[in-house]
Scaffold this motif. Structure first.
Motif, PDB file in Angstrom:
ATOM      1  N   ARG A  96       0.814  -1.197   0.000  1.00 34.94           N
ATOM      2  CA  ARG A  96       0.000   0.000   0.000  1.00 34.94           C
ATOM      3  C   ARG A  96       0.859   1.262   0.000  1.00 34.94           C
ATOM      4  NH1 ARG A  96      -3.995   3.243   2.980  1.00 34.94           N
ATOM      5  NH2 ARG A  96      -5.424   3.673   1.279  1.00 34.94           N
ATOM      6  N   VAL A  97       1.856   1.294   0.876  1.00 28.90           N
ATOM      7  CA  VAL A  97       2.755   2.454   0.926  1.00 28.90           C
ATOM      8  C   VAL A  97       3.392   2.670  -0.433  1.00 28.90           C
ATOM      9  CG1 VAL A  97       4.738   3.497   2.038  1.00 28.90           C
ATOM     10  CG2 VAL A  97       3.391   1.861   3.272  1.00 28.90           C
ATOM     11  N   GLN A 124       0.895   3.997  -3.018  1.00 26.77           N
ATOM     12  CA  GLN A 124       0.513   5.387  -2.778  1.00 26.77           C
ATOM     13  C   GLN A 124       1.636   6.357  -3.086  1.00 26.77           C
ATOM     14  OE1 GLN A 124      -2.661   5.307  -2.551  1.00 26.77           O
ATOM     15  NE2 GLN A 124      -3.135   5.849  -0.445  1.00 26.77           N
ATOM     16  N   LEU A 125       2.837   5.999  -2.673  1.00 28.68           N
ATOM     17  CA  LEU A 125       3.974   6.882  -2.934  1.00 28.68           C
ATOM     18  C   LEU A 125       4.257   6.954  -4.428  1.00 28.68           C
ATOM     19  CD1 LEU A 125       6.440   6.314   0.009  1.00 28.68           C
ATOM     20  CD2 LEU A 125       5.494   8.478  -0.756  1.00 28.68           C
ATOM     21  N   GLU A 148       2.063   6.667  -6.779  1.00 25.83           N
ATOM     22  CA  GLU A 148       0.999   7.524  -7.333  1.00 25.83           C
ATOM     23  C   GLU A 148       1.359   8.990  -7.137  1.00 25.83           C
ATOM     24  OE1 GLU A 148      -3.080   5.861  -6.486  1.00 25.83           O
ATOM     25  OE2 GLU A 148      -3.423   7.966  -5.953  1.00 25.83           O
ATOM     26  N   LEU A 149       1.765   9.330  -5.924  1.00 25.63           N
ATOM     27  CA  LEU A 149       2.124  10.703  -5.584  1.00 25.63           C
ATOM     28  C   LEU A 149       3.292  11.182  -6.433  1.00 25.63           C
ATOM     29  CD1 LEU A 149       2.025  13.233  -3.827  1.00 25.63           C
ATOM     30  CD2 LEU A 149       3.156  11.971  -2.013  1.00 25.63           C
ATOM     31  N   TYR A 154      -1.364  14.120  -4.301  1.00 22.26           N
ATOM     32  CA  TYR A 154      -0.599  15.145  -4.994  1.00 22.26           C
ATOM     33  C   TYR A 154      -1.295  16.502  -4.928  1.00 22.26           C
ATOM     34  CZ  TYR A 154       1.627  18.215  -8.194  1.00 22.26           C
ATOM     35  OH  TYR A 154       2.225  19.324  -8.718  1.00 22.26           O
ATOM     36  N   TYR A 173       2.711  11.223   3.079  1.00 24.50           N
ATOM     37  CA  TYR A 173       2.111   9.900   3.183  1.00 24.50           C
ATOM     38  C   TYR A 173       1.958   9.470   4.638  1.00 24.50           C
ATOM     39  CZ  TYR A 173       0.860   5.104   2.967  1.00 24.50           C
ATOM     40  OH  TYR A 173       0.192   3.932   3.179  1.00 24.50           O
TER      41      TYR A 173
END
Lengths: 143, 105
Positions: free
Chosen positions: A23-24, A27-28, A30-31, B27, B49
């Motif tokens: 998950r981390v 998500q990272l 994606e960011l 973002y 995060y």
């Protein structure tokens, strides 16, 4: 974006292989990808955008502490790799073992056609029976 | 450069400031925070995060997947206890500011 995914994979190498880690990472990624795209849209070159995204990554150890993730030692990583390789070899050996009699038959035909000693070559099958366990033994200890 | 220890207590507040009005994704939050801080402050990716993860663990926000904007993203939405927490932090800051001002020359 492949470079970003590789970067993330590398950074999280020593993290345990569980759902939270996945998950981390997702998500990272994606960011970082969103940020990368925004920088490209602003006119930065691929290198510049990538550089900026990576330089703003932050501190992964802080993240680890925050999430309470244990660290997999370097030994454990290679153990994992070793296990995977062992499994692969085991699978290969299994295939060979399954094909033993096919191999015997092929040899029988090869020898018979080459020598013409059909009257004798059938004995190959007889010898092949006890030889099977020796073959097995050879395979097991071929490492 | 701000000491990260000092601002760490208010990263949640910055995020909730935006989520208070509408859900958003990582973002976009990062971008809006930087903009609102007039480029004087930007969140590291791992910091953002961590904060989002913490907020979710504490039950102040919920995450959900959404692809209505074209790209499949994880959105965060504040809930009631999140709003209460945000308001607490706002009051806390007002108090801190009041106290510390007295010691600044």
């Amino acid at each position: 974006m492949e470079t970003i995914r590789n970067y993330i994979d590398t950074m999280f190498q020593t993290w345990p292989d569980n759902e939270a880690t996945l998950r981390v990472k997702s998500q990272l990624t994606e960011l970082m990808e969103d940020k990368y795209q925004a920088l490209i849209d602003q006119g930065l070159s691929q290198h510049e955008a990538l550089g900026q995204v990576i330089s703003e990554f932050g501190n992964i150890e802080e993240l680890r502490q925050e999430l309470g993730m244990a660290e997999i030692s370097a030994d454990e990583i290679s153990l994992d790799e070793q296990k995977r390789q062992k499994e692969k070899k085991k699978a290969q050996r299994k295939i060979l073992r399954g094909n033993y009699w096919i191999i015997v038959t092929v040899v029988y035909f090869l020898v018979s056609f080459l020598t013409g000693w059909w009257a004798l070559t059938w004995l190959l099958f007889v010898i092949a029976v006890p030889f099977e366990s020796y073959f097995d033994y050879l395979l097991k200890h071929s490492d | 450069m701000i000491s990260s220890d000092v601002i760490r207590g208010y990263v949640d507040t910055m995020i909730l400031y935006f989520l208070f009005d509408e859900p958003s994704y990582a973002y976009e939050l990062s971008r809006r925070i930087r903009q609102r801080a007039q480029e004087k402050y930007a969140l590291k990716e791992t910091t953002l995060y961590s904060a989002l993860s913490r907020l979710e663990q504490s039950g102040y926000v919920e995450s959900y997947r959404d692809d209505s904007s074209g790209k499949r993203r994880t959105y965060y939405r504040i809930n009631t206890s999140g709003r209460e927490y945000y308001e607490t932090k706002c009051r806390e800051w007002a108090l801190i500011q009041d106290i510390i001002e007295r010691f600044i020359r």
